[in-house]
Design a protein around this motif. Sequence first.
Motif, PDB file in Angstrom:
ATOM      1  N   ILE A  10       0.839  -1.197   0.000  1.00 13.12           N
ATOM      2  CA  ILE A  10       0.000   0.000   0.000  1.00 13.12           C
ATOM      3  C   ILE A  10       0.874   1.247   0.000  1.00 13.12           C
ATOM      4  O   ILE A  10       0.642   2.188  -0.761  1.00 13.12           O
ATOM      5  N   LEU A  11       1.890   1.266   0.858  1.00 19.15           N
ATOM      6  CA  LEU A  11       2.800   2.411   0.907  1.00 19.15           C
ATOM      7  C   LEU A  11       3.512   2.595  -0.427  1.00 19.15           C
ATOM      8  O   LEU A  11       3.653   3.715  -0.923  1.00 19.15           O
ATOM      9  N   ALA A  12       3.958   1.481  -1.029  1.00 19.60           N
ATOM     10  CA  ALA A  12       4.639   1.560  -2.326  1.00 19.60           C
ATOM     11  C   ALA A  12       3.718   2.139  -3.393  1.00 19.60           C
ATOM     12  O   ALA A  12       4.141   2.948  -4.226  1.00 19.60           O
ATOM     13  N   ALA A  13       2.446   1.741  -3.365  1.00 16.26           N
ATOM     14  CA  ALA A  13       1.487   2.222  -4.353  1.00 16.26           C
ATOM     15  C   ALA A  13       1.253   3.733  -4.237  1.00 16.26           C
ATOM     16  O   ALA A  13       0.889   4.379  -5.220  1.00 16.26           O
ATOM     17  N   HIS A  14       1.491   4.289  -3.069  1.00 17.92           N
ATOM     18  CA  HIS A  14       1.298   5.720  -2.844  1.00 17.92           C
ATOM     19  C   HIS A  14       2.607   6.497  -2.885  1.00 17.92           C
ATOM     20  O   HIS A  14       2.637   7.683  -2.572  1.00 17.92           O
ATOM     21  N   SER A  15       3.684   5.854  -3.283  1.00 18.32           N
ATOM     22  CA  SER A  15       4.984   6.518  -3.350  1.00 18.32           C
ATOM     23  C   SER A  15       5.082   7.360  -4.626  1.00 18.32           C
ATOM     24  O   SER A  15       4.275   7.203  -5.545  1.00 18.32           O
ATOM     25  N   PRO A  16       6.079   8.240  -4.705  1.00 17.19           N
ATOM     26  CA  PRO A  16       6.251   9.054  -5.915  1.00 17.19           C
ATOM     27  C   PRO A  16       6.480   8.212  -7.183  1.00 17.19           C
ATOM     28  O   PRO A  16       6.134   8.633  -8.272  1.00 17.19           O
ATOM     29  N   ASN A  17       7.054   7.020  -7.013  1.00 21.54           N
ATOM     30  CA  ASN A  17       7.300   6.128  -8.145  1.00 21.54           C
ATOM     31  C   ASN A  17       6.774   4.738  -7.760  1.00 21.54           C
ATOM     32  O   ASN A  17       7.529   3.884  -7.317  1.00 21.54           O
ATOM     33  N   PRO A  18       5.465   4.510  -7.926  1.00 24.62           N
ATOM     34  CA  PRO A  18       4.868   3.253  -7.477  1.00 24.62           C
ATOM     35  C   PRO A  18       5.503   1.997  -8.066  1.00 24.62           C
ATOM     36  O   PRO A  18       5.657   0.996  -7.371  1.00 24.62           O
ATOM     37  N   GLU A  19       5.889   2.054  -9.330  1.00 22.31           N
ATOM     38  CA  GLU A  19       6.512   0.879  -9.951  1.00 22.31           C
ATOM     39  C   GLU A  19       7.809   0.523  -9.243  1.00 22.31           C
ATOM     40  O   GLU A  19       8.079  -0.639  -8.938  1.00 22.31           O
ATOM     41  N   ARG A  20       8.631   1.529  -8.983  1.00 21.69           N
ATOM     42  CA  ARG A  20       9.894   1.301  -8.267  1.00 21.69           C
ATOM     43  C   ARG A  20       9.618   0.863  -6.832  1.00 21.69           C
ATOM     44  O   ARG A  20      10.301   0.000  -6.293  1.00 21.69           O
ATOM     45  N   GLY A  21       8.601   1.452  -6.200  1.00 24.44           N
ATOM     46  CA  GLY A  21       8.240   1.063  -4.835  1.00 24.44           C
ATOM     47  C   GLY A  21       7.855  -0.400  -4.748  1.00 24.44           C
ATOM     48  O   GLY A  21       8.257  -1.107  -3.823  1.00 24.44           O
ATOM     49  N   GLN A  22       7.082  -0.866  -5.723  1.00 17.70           N
ATOM     50  CA  GLN A  22       6.695  -2.285  -5.731  1.00 17.70           C
ATOM     51  C   GLN A  22       7.912  -3.184  -5.973  1.00 17.70           C
ATOM     52  O   GLN A  22       8.043  -4.243  -5.355  1.00 17.70           O
ATOM     53  N   ALA A  23       8.815  -2.747  -6.855  1.00 13.37           N
ATOM     54  CA  ALA A  23      10.026  -3.532  -7.122  1.00 13.37           C
ATOM     55  C   ALA A  23      10.895  -3.633  -5.870  1.00 13.37           C
ATOM     56  O   ALA A  23      11.439  -4.709  -5.566  1.00 13.37           O
ATOM     57  N   LEU A  24      11.024  -2.538  -5.138  1.00 14.00           N
ATOM     58  CA  LEU A  24      11.796  -2.578  -3.885  1.00 14.00           C
ATOM     59  C   LEU A  24      11.134  -3.487  -2.860  1.00 14.00           C
ATOM     60  O   LEU A  24      11.816  -4.234  -2.150  1.00 14.00           O
ATOM     61  N   THR A  25       9.817  -3.441  -2.795  1.00 10.09           N
ATOM     62  CA  THR A  25       9.100  -4.331  -1.878  1.00 10.09           C
ATOM     63  C   THR A  25       9.343  -5.781  -2.260  1.00 10.09           C
ATOM     64  O   THR A  25       9.571  -6.630  -1.392  1.00 10.09           O
ATOM     65  N   ASP A  26       9.322  -6.084  -3.550  1.00 12.06           N
ATOM     66  CA  ASP A  26       9.624  -7.447  -4.014  1.00 12.06           C
ATOM     67  C   ASP A  26      11.007  -7.883  -3.540  1.00 12.06           C
ATOM     68  O   ASP A  26      11.178  -9.005  -3.059  1.00 12.06           O
ATOM     69  N   GLN A  27      11.996  -7.003  -3.688  1.00  8.76           N
ATOM     70  CA  GLN A  27      13.366  -7.325  -3.280  1.00  8.76           C
ATOM     71  C   GLN A  27      13.462  -7.551  -1.778  1.00  8.76           C
ATOM     72  O   GLN A  27      14.108  -8.501  -1.322  1.00  8.76           O
ATOM     73  N   ILE A  28      12.837  -6.681  -1.003  1.00 13.24           N
ATOM     74  CA  ILE A  28      12.875  -6.799   0.456  1.00 13.24           C
ATOM     75  C   ILE A  28      12.223  -8.102   0.906  1.00 13.24           C
ATOM     76  O   ILE A  28      12.771  -8.835   1.746  1.00 13.24           O
ATOM     77  N   MET A  29      11.066  -8.407   0.346  1.00 11.25           N
ATOM     78  CA  MET A  29      10.357  -9.624   0.746  1.00 11.25           C
ATOM     79  C   MET A  29      11.112 -10.882   0.321  1.00 11.25           C
ATOM     80  O   MET A  29      11.172 -11.854   1.067  1.00 11.25           O
TER      81      MET A  29
END
Length: 69
Positions: free
Chosen positions: A41-60
């Motif tokens: 949810i936080l990634a989706a509301h970030s300035p760059n949602p695509e990058r936010g989701q990619a970072l979340t993928d990496q962290i998880m």
Amino acid sequence: MTDMTDADAKAICAALGVNTKTITDTFGRTLTVIDEEGMRILAAHSPNPERGQALTDQIMAAAREQYGL
């Protein structure tokens, strides 16, 4: 840019409907944790949602690998 306090982070999470949990680690530190759904949810509301989701993928992926999840 100023530092974000724990209260600031919790306020943002509350505004976006992200659940937080407060825990104490083995060293006695108080930490605020957010689950994967909340991170997305936080990634989706970030300035760059695509990058936010990619970072979340990496962290998880790293967490799953390290802890055998």
